[in-house]
Design a protein around this motif. Structure first.
Motif, mmCIF file in Angstrom:
data_model
loop_
_atom_site.group_PDB
_atom_site.id
_atom_site.type_symbol
_atom_site.label_atom_id
_atom_site.label_comp_id
_atom_site.label_asym_id
_atom_site.label_seq_id
_atom_site.Cartn_x
_atom_site.Cartn_y
_atom_site.Cartn_z
ATOM 1 N N GLY A 86 2.902 1.159 -3.491
ATOM 2 C CA GLY A 86 2.123 0.988 -4.705
ATOM 3 C C GLY A 86 2.599 -0.153 -5.574
ATOM 4 O O GLY A 86 2.244 -0.243 -6.748
ATOM 5 N N THR A 125 -3.156 3.692 -0.439
ATOM 6 C CA THR A 125 -1.975 4.286 -1.056
ATOM 7 C C THR A 125 -2.092 5.805 -1.089
ATOM 8 O O THR A 125 -1.114 6.526 -0.837
ATOM 9 N N ASP A 148 0.831 -1.206 0.000
ATOM 10 C CA ASP A 148 0.000 0.000 0.000
ATOM 11 C C ASP A 148 0.871 1.263 0.000
ATOM 12 O O ASP A 148 0.567 2.242 -0.690
#
Length: 497
Positions: free
Chosen positions: A417, A464, A414
């Motif tokens: 990415g 994210t 997260d």
């Protein structure tokens, strides 16, 4: 086609592991032994080679030879923590405890001296890496200055893997990858010792011959066989550093393949098609002939989670379950995970841990999640520097004890990415050793088949987005607190903390 069983043994920072594998890649037996790491002074981190490395090897090999139940063992490979400095006499007997890799920060003055003498740009261009606490060269100079009687008696230069190879075979040899972490003593592009610089930092020391981790460099001697239970004449490879063996264990072998190793420290290894030196990373030779790699390492990761568990009580399962209920951002907490300084890309041994935003309303779950997030921010920082150097993480494979439970790997994906693959087998470097042994004796090793992917962790776009904002403040927090951290580090050194 070679046949017979393969033995792989790895000496880690806090434990050693071994596996017995058949020619198809099936793990027939595994064994492990915990051991102690010595911290005799602030910034010093050491292992007793005989009491830790050899003792563990004897215990693991005995257990795994017994598991072979009379079947032929056809090849052996070893790996270990590195780069380390173990000075030894002409017979390979250690003259002092081994000085460990980048977590040992004693040679700060010598790093500055050698950088000034040789030139920072020249060092990166020739050796691939800036001098830091990871480098062996400054530790050689430290030894000559501070323990001249030991230096005067030193004839051989060993690491964990080469120490074991020497005891097993009598051969004085070091693999190219390990040598390429002996900055500034190795010429990266020439794939050979930089003998003029080696003589400058370690005058009079005979350098080991170089070989690749996939090469057989000797066989088990009669004396070693009697001590270990291994068969006389068993082929032994050159060995290598544990992180590179672990990368091999999960098929990180092609350019763009990247390993994220969740251990006591966080370590990243990316395979390159050619050298890409960067002053904030380590550029090294790879595990296979002609290959290169880009590496990064954080000084603490699992060490922080263990410290927190001991501090707040409970077990990891409870902490992970509770932290999973905390939203991204840890309810307004931000941690710098520099509890033992930081390695890449900061190279700041006097950086210190920071927990910002703490109130009486926060609990252990918030703090534990903030630690996992802080480490993930550090990985993102390293990934960004890797991209800036020209490296591309086409595929990321996560390994190590920190992959258990799922929370930490999800947070890291997260924050960065980046998806991560989780392999079926997580025994680590010992399996990579067995694979390297197989290649060395002529076995056609199918890396993907030996250790297939069992799960892929995908980033959550909503989380994210939250972490993007926190990451900006993470980067700013280091620079804004750096002077205070350095002041506190000086006081800690003075007080022996």
């Amino acid at each position: 086609m070679a046949s017979g069983l393969l033995l792989g043994i790895d000496i880690g920072t806090s434990s050693s592991k071994g596996v017995l594998v058949d020619p198809s890649g099936t793990v027939l037996a595994r064994a492990s032994r915990p051991h102690e790491t010595s911290f005799p002074r602030p910034g010093w981190v050491e292992h007793d080679a005989d009491a830790v490395w050899w003792k563990d090897f004897l215990a693991l090999s005995a257990e795994l030879v017994k598991a072979a139940d009379g079947r032929e063992i056809a090849g052996l490979a070893v790996s270990g923590i590195g780069p380390v400095l173990l000075p030894a006499d002409g017979e390979g007997r250690p003259l002092r405890p081994a000085i460990l890799y980048g977590v040992d920060t004693r040679a700060g003055v010598e790093i500055v001296e050698l950088t000034d003498e040789l030139g920072a740009e020249s060092i990166v261009e020739r050796s691939g890496t800036s001098l830091s606490s990871q480098a062996v060269g400054p530790k050689w100079r430290w030894l000559a200055k501070h323990e001249p009687e030991v230096f005067a008696r030193t004839e051989l230069f060993l690491m964990a893997s080469s120490y074991l190879v020497h005891r097993l075979t009598g051969e004085y040899v070091l693999d190219h990858h390990s040598a390429s972490q002996c900055d500034p003593m190795y010429d990266l592009r020439a794939a050979d010792w930089a003998r003029d610089w080696a003589e400058l930092v370690a005058p009079g020391i005979a350098l080991p011959r170089l070989a690749w981790p996939t090469e057989v460099v000797g066989t088990v001697s009669a004396n070693a066989a009697a001590e270990t239970g291994l068969p006389v004449g068993l082929p032994v490879t050159a060995g290598t550093v544990d992180a590179w063996a672990e990368a091999v264990s999960v098929g990180v072998t092609e350019p763009g393949d990247t390993m994220a190793m969740y251990g006591t420290t966080m370590f990243l290894v990316q395979v390159l098609s050619g050298p890409r030196p960067h002053p904030g990373l380590w550029t090294t030779r790879g595990a296979f002939p002609g290959t290169y790699s880009l590496a990064a390492g954080m000084a603490t990761s699992g060490a922080i989670t263990e410290w927190l568990r001991d501090l707040v009580g409970g077990d990891f399962a409870d902490l992970v379950r509770e932290a999973a209920e905390v939203p991204a951002g840890s309810r307004g907490l931000l941690m710098l995970p520099y509890f033992a300084g930081e390695r890449t890309p900061l190279f700041d041994p006097d950086a210190r841990g920071v927990l910002a935003g703490l109130t009486t309303g926060h609990g252990r779950a918030d703090i534990y999640r903030a630690a996992l997030e802080g480490i993930a921010y550090g990985v993102r920082h390293n990934f960004e520097v890797m991209r800036a150097s020209g490296g591309t993480a086409k595929r990321v494979v996560a390994v190590g004890g920190g992959t258990q439970g799922g929370l930490w790997t999800q947070i890291l994906s997260d924050v960065t990415g980046v998806p991560q693959q989780i392999p079926a087998e997580t025994i680590g470097a010992a399996l990579g050793d067995a694979m390297l042994a197989g290649v060395a004796i002529g076995l056609d090793v199918d890396f993907a088949a030996w250790n297939p992917v069992r799960q892929t962790v995908h980033p959550n776009p909503d989380r994210t987005a939250v972490y993007d904002e926190f990451y900006t403040h993470y980067r700013a927090l280091y620079t804004s607190t750096m002077d205070t951290a350095h002041f506190l580090a000086r006081r800690q050194h003075e007080s022996g903390a």
